[in-house]
Design a protein around this motif. Structure first.
Motif, PDB file in Angstrom:
ATOM      1  N   PHE A 104      69.206  37.051 -98.323  1.00 61.51           N
ATOM      2  CA  PHE A 104      68.447  38.249 -97.982  1.00 61.51           C
ATOM      3  C   PHE A 104      66.960  38.000 -98.215  1.00 61.51           C
ATOM      4  N   GLU A 105      66.121  38.473 -97.289  1.00 63.50           N
ATOM      5  CA  GLU A 105      64.681  38.409 -97.481  1.00 63.50           C
ATOM      6  C   GLU A 105      64.236  39.546 -98.387  1.00 63.50           C
ATOM      7  N   ALA A 106      63.189  39.285 -99.172  1.00 62.88           N
ATOM      8  CA  ALA A 106      62.618  40.308-100.046  1.00 62.88           C
ATOM      9  C   ALA A 106      62.293  41.547 -99.220  1.00 62.88           C
ATOM     10  N   GLY A 107      62.591  42.708 -99.780  1.00 60.66           N
ATOM     11  CA  GLY A 107      62.323  43.966 -99.101  1.00 60.66           C
ATOM     12  C   GLY A 107      63.492  44.497 -98.299  1.00 60.66           C
ATOM     13  N   PHE A 108      64.503  43.668 -98.074  1.00 58.65           N
ATOM     14  CA  PHE A 108      65.671  44.124 -97.319  1.00 58.65           C
ATOM     15  C   PHE A 108      66.447  45.140 -98.148  1.00 58.65           C
ATOM     16  N   ARG A 109      67.044  46.099 -97.450  1.00 57.85           N
ATOM     17  CA  ARG A 109      67.832  47.139 -98.113  1.00 57.85           C
ATOM     18  C   ARG A 109      69.048  47.446 -97.244  1.00 57.85           C
ATOM     19  N   LEU A 110      70.240  47.335 -97.827  1.00 53.40           N
ATOM     20  CA  LEU A 110      71.449  47.749 -97.122  1.00 53.40           C
ATOM     21  C   LEU A 110      71.553  49.266 -97.185  1.00 53.40           C
ATOM     22  N   PRO A 111      72.190  49.880 -96.207  1.00 53.28           N
ATOM     23  CA  PRO A 111      72.428  51.322 -96.313  1.00 53.28           C
ATOM     24  C   PRO A 111      73.316  51.615 -97.527  1.00 53.28           C
ATOM     25  N   THR A 112      73.228  52.828 -98.026  1.00 51.18           N
ATOM     26  CA  THR A 112      74.109  53.248 -99.106  1.00 51.18           C
ATOM     27  C   THR A 112      75.547  53.069 -98.629  1.00 51.18           C
ATOM     28  N   HIS A 113      76.381  52.524 -99.506  1.00 58.16           N
ATOM     29  CA  HIS A 113      77.752  52.213 -99.102  1.00 58.16           C
ATOM     30  C   HIS A 113      78.675  52.163-100.317  1.00 58.16           C
ATOM     31  N   LYS A 114      79.960  52.082-100.009  1.00 62.81           N
ATOM     32  CA  LYS A 114      80.966  51.813-101.033  1.00 62.81           C
ATOM     33  C   LYS A 114      81.999  50.874-100.433  1.00 62.81           C
ATOM     34  N   HIS A 115      82.799  50.305-101.299  1.00 59.56           N
ATOM     35  CA  HIS A 115      83.874  49.409-100.881  1.00 59.56           C
ATOM     36  C   HIS A 115      85.207  50.041-101.266  1.00 59.56           C
ATOM     37  N   THR A 116      86.212  49.818-100.433  1.00 64.01           N
ATOM     38  CA  THR A 116      87.538  50.361-100.736  1.00 64.01           C
ATOM     39  C   THR A 116      88.258  49.538-101.793  1.00 64.01           C
TER      40      THR A 116
END
Length: 147
Positions: free
Chosen positions: A43-55
């Motif tokens: 991942f590049e600095a500043g990247f953000r995944l959307p809010t999430h959860k895992h099952t």
């Protein structure tokens, strides 16, 4: 006591699997089965995944960089191993370029800003995206990904 050998141990060397890019995310898929998928991300600095959860559970090891879950305020740096219990909700935020291995059980459920489900990702969809990125980059599809 005599022991019999079971099925051979599957293995893959990361040098045999190509890296592909989806914008600020590098992706390498090491294993996909119906229950578990293993990916390595850069991942590049500043990247953000959307809010999430895992099952299911997620295990991760950080090879380099610094990242965090916005909700928890803990920095994960090189050498850090984490375990996410099933159902924990978080937003992965990358503070420095980071290289992370994830072992993911089940699916990844993504939420929009209003808290509605906006996407579901699993091992099969990740493998399909990986192959599509290989195809788009003119990289032969790897044959060594473990089932």
């Amino acid at each position: 006591m005599t022991e019999t050998l079971g099925p051979p141990v599957g293995h893959v060397h990361s040098d045999e699997l190509p890296w592909v890019s989806a914008g600020p995310v590098g992706l390498q898929v090491l294993r996909v089965s119906p229950a578990t998928w293993v990916v390595r991300n850069r991942f590049e600095a500043g990247f953000r995944l959307p809010t999430h959860k895992h099952t299911g559970s997620v295990h991760a090891h950080t090879f380099s960089g610094r990242w965090r879950y916005a909700e928890y305020g803990i920095d994960y740096v090189a050498g850090t191993f984490i375990h996410e219990p099933p159902g924990s909700v978080h937003t992965l935020t990358v503070e420095e370029d980071s290289d992370i291995l994830f072992v993911i059980e089940g699916a990844f459920i993504e939420y929009d800003a209003e808290g509605n489900i906006s996407g579901v990702v699993d091992g099969e969809s990740t493998l399909n995206a990986y192959y599509a990125l290989c195809d788009a980059a003119g990289i032969p599809r790897p044959k060594g990904i473990l089932p």
